[in-house]
Enzyme design. Sequence first.
Site, PDB file in Angstrom:
ATOM      1  N   VAL A  91       0.864  -1.179   0.000  1.00  0.00           N
ATOM      2  CA  VAL A  91       0.000   0.000   0.000  1.00  0.00           C
ATOM      3  C   VAL A  91       0.907   1.237   0.000  1.00  0.00           C
ATOM      4  O   VAL A  91       1.824   1.333   0.816  1.00  0.00           O
ATOM      5  CB  VAL A  91      -0.895   0.000   1.258  1.00  0.00           C
ATOM      6  CG1 VAL A  91      -1.694   1.280   1.369  1.00  0.00           C
ATOM      7  CG2 VAL A  91      -1.813  -1.220   1.263  1.00  0.00           C
ATOM      8  N   CYS A  92       0.666   2.164  -0.908  1.00  0.00           N
ATOM      9  CA  CYS A  92       1.492   3.376  -0.994  1.00  0.00           C
ATOM     10  C   CYS A  92       1.329   4.233   0.259  1.00  0.00           C
ATOM     11  O   CYS A  92       0.207   4.584   0.640  1.00  0.00           O
ATOM     12  CB  CYS A  92       1.104   4.199  -2.212  1.00  0.00           C
ATOM     13  SG  CYS A  92       1.853   5.842  -2.191  1.00  0.00           S
ATOM     14  N   VAL A  93       2.460   4.592   0.869  1.00  0.00           N
ATOM     15  CA  VAL A  93       2.397   5.321   2.138  1.00  0.00           C
ATOM     16  C   VAL A  93       1.783   6.712   1.976  1.00  0.00           C
ATOM     17  O   VAL A  93       0.957   7.129   2.800  1.00  0.00           O
ATOM     18  CB  VAL A  93       3.798   5.389   2.808  1.00  0.00           C
ATOM     19  CG1 VAL A  93       4.813   6.123   1.952  1.00  0.00           C
ATOM     20  CG2 VAL A  93       3.708   6.038   4.182  1.00  0.00           C
TER      21      VAL A  93
END
Lengths: 141, 130
Positions: B77-79
């Site tokens: 998941v992209c931070v």
Amino acid sequence: MSEEFTSGTVKKFLYVNRRAPHGSNYAQEGLEVALIGAAFEQDVAMAYLDDGVFQLKSGQDTGKIGTKNFSATYRALGDYDVKRVYVERESLERRGLSQEDLMPLVYKDEDDDWEEKPLIHVVSAEEMRRIIDESDVILNF
Amino acid sequence: MKLAVLVNEGPYTHQASDSAFHFTTAALEQGHEVIRVFFYHDGVNNGTRLTTPPQDDRHITDRWSDLARRHDLDLVVCVAAAQRRGVVDEDEQRRNGKDANNIAEGFRISGLGQLIEAGIQADRMVAFGD
């Protein structure tokens, strides 16, 4: 980053931007990917077509809609070693726009005494088709 | 073939996450390697364990977690996108002083570099969006 896995491999990355800069945040987050991606020493190009051409419009003002005006960030593309920004001519024309309406993005050419050169290339739909076809990794935002 | 998958939409509103799941499952069943599934934009919302759909509907988040468990799949998941949308793991909870976290089993939060790296390493990057 796992440089041991990626060093040596240079792919042609093309970021295809088709949506208006405001109304959704695809444009803003798409630009973030492109700038992060540029740090990986890949061959990075940007493509703007359909409503995406509005992303490069000069004089954007988001004051009245209360969202962040991130348009100044496009000026960083040249600093991040992105040397090719393609804008589809037909998309501009259909929206009553021309290159004069776009931000004057530049990059400094290290092979030419760091002379400032224009980043934006207005290309035909046919040329855009070829540019997309020749790319290895296409990210569409 | 080495594949990377990008999911750009959240669960339920758009079919993108369903399609990405079916594609990933089929690719693994046919013996392809899926080196990473990267969740970006609203796609990060696929990774919250608080998702509670009605019992007669598919559970999109649990389905990804199950697939990750069975195939040792890397779900990232992209931070930056996750911070905007409130998808939080223990590290992010601590770093940002939040009172809870909600990351689902099998998902991890990391940077956009993981997407670029997957694009470089994979033979094909397959994106699912609206």
